[in-house]
Design a protein around this motif. Structure first.
Motif, PDB file in Angstrom:
ATOM      1  N   ALA A  30       7.378 -27.690 -42.742  1.00 60.27           N
ATOM      2  CA  ALA A  30       6.811 -28.863 -43.421  1.00 60.27           C
ATOM      3  C   ALA A  30       5.493 -29.266 -42.777  1.00 60.27           C
ATOM      4  CB  ALA A  30       7.807 -30.019 -43.380  1.00 60.27           C
ATOM      5  N   ALA A  31       5.422 -29.226 -41.457  1.00 62.44           N
ATOM      6  CA  ALA A  31       4.179 -29.561 -40.769  1.00 62.44           C
ATOM      7  C   ALA A  31       3.076 -28.571 -41.125  1.00 62.44           C
ATOM      8  CB  ALA A  31       4.409 -29.587 -39.261  1.00 62.44           C
TER       9      ALA A  31
ATOM     10  N   LYS B 131      -2.438 -28.148 -46.544  1.00 65.33           N
ATOM     11  CA  LYS B 131      -2.930 -28.974 -47.655  1.00 65.33           C
ATOM     12  C   LYS B 131      -4.105 -29.839 -47.213  1.00 65.33           C
ATOM     13  CE  LYS B 131       1.129 -29.299 -50.614  1.00 65.33           C
ATOM     14  NZ  LYS B 131       2.125 -30.176 -51.242  1.00 65.33           N
ATOM     15  N   LYS B 132      -4.029 -30.416 -45.994  1.00 60.87           N
ATOM     16  CA  LYS B 132      -5.139 -31.217 -45.477  1.00 60.87           C
ATOM     17  C   LYS B 132      -6.374 -30.349 -45.275  1.00 60.87           C
ATOM     18  CE  LYS B 132      -2.895 -35.098 -43.217  1.00 60.87           C
ATOM     19  NZ  LYS B 132      -2.713 -35.830 -41.965  1.00 60.87           N
TER      20      LYS B 132
ATOM     21  N   VAL C  53       2.815 -26.829 -43.922  1.00 62.19           N
ATOM     22  CA  VAL C  53       2.423 -27.077 -45.298  1.00 62.19           C
ATOM     23  C   VAL C  53       1.494 -28.291 -45.373  1.00 62.19           C
ATOM     24  CG1 VAL C  53       3.279 -27.852 -47.538  1.00 62.19           C
ATOM     25  CG2 VAL C  53       4.409 -25.964 -46.349  1.00 62.19           C
ATOM     26  N   ILE C  54       1.823 -29.368 -44.643  1.00 60.65           N
ATOM     27  CA  ILE C  54       0.989 -30.561 -44.648  1.00 60.65           C
ATOM     28  C   ILE C  54      -0.387 -30.232 -44.074  1.00 60.65           C
ATOM     29  CG2 ILE C  54       0.735 -32.844 -43.612  1.00 60.65           C
ATOM     30  CD1 ILE C  54       3.808 -33.116 -43.861  1.00 60.65           C
ATOM     31  N   LEU C  55      -0.420 -29.507 -42.987  1.00 59.57           N
ATOM     32  CA  LEU C  55      -1.707 -29.166 -42.356  1.00 59.57           C
ATOM     33  C   LEU C  55      -2.543 -28.252 -43.252  1.00 59.57           C
ATOM     34  CD1 LEU C  55      -0.624 -28.637 -38.633  1.00 59.57           C
ATOM     35  CD2 LEU C  55      -1.936 -30.544 -39.594  1.00 59.57           C
TER      36      LEU C  55
ATOM     37  N   LYS D 199      -8.133 -29.566 -48.584  1.00 55.37           N
ATOM     38  CA  LYS D 199      -8.885 -30.678 -49.181  1.00 55.37           C
ATOM     39  C   LYS D 199     -10.279 -30.814 -48.582  1.00 55.37           C
ATOM     40  CE  LYS D 199      -5.045 -33.638 -50.576  1.00 55.37           C
ATOM     41  NZ  LYS D 199      -4.382 -34.924 -50.341  1.00 55.37           N
TER      42      LYS D 199
END
Length: 66
Positions: free
Chosen positions: A54-55, A61-62, A57-59, A65
């Motif tokens: 999950a970490a 995605k950031k 995936v979040i990183l 962007k």
């Protein structure tokens, strides 16, 4: 079965059989706690892997962007 029990010497009935029952009970309890411990350990490892994923995936995605 009662005849077999009565045919045993008293020292076998009073010492050997209870010791065997205690050893067997101890092994069963150790097996149960071992299985439970293994399942809990597996669940913790699974949660750690899911958290790391999950970490990541979040990183990602950031990073996508910006």
């Amino acid at each position: 079965m009662a005849e077999l029990w009565k045919s045993l010497p008293s020292w076998v009935r009073n010492i050997v059989i209870p010791v065997l029952v205690l050893v067997l009970a101890w092994n069963i309890v150790a097996f149960v706690f071992g299985v439970i411990g293994a399942l809990v350990g597996f669940a913790i490892k699974l949660l750690v892997v899911v958290g790391i994923a999950a970490a990541v995936v979040i990183l990602v995605k950031k990073a996508a962007k910006s």
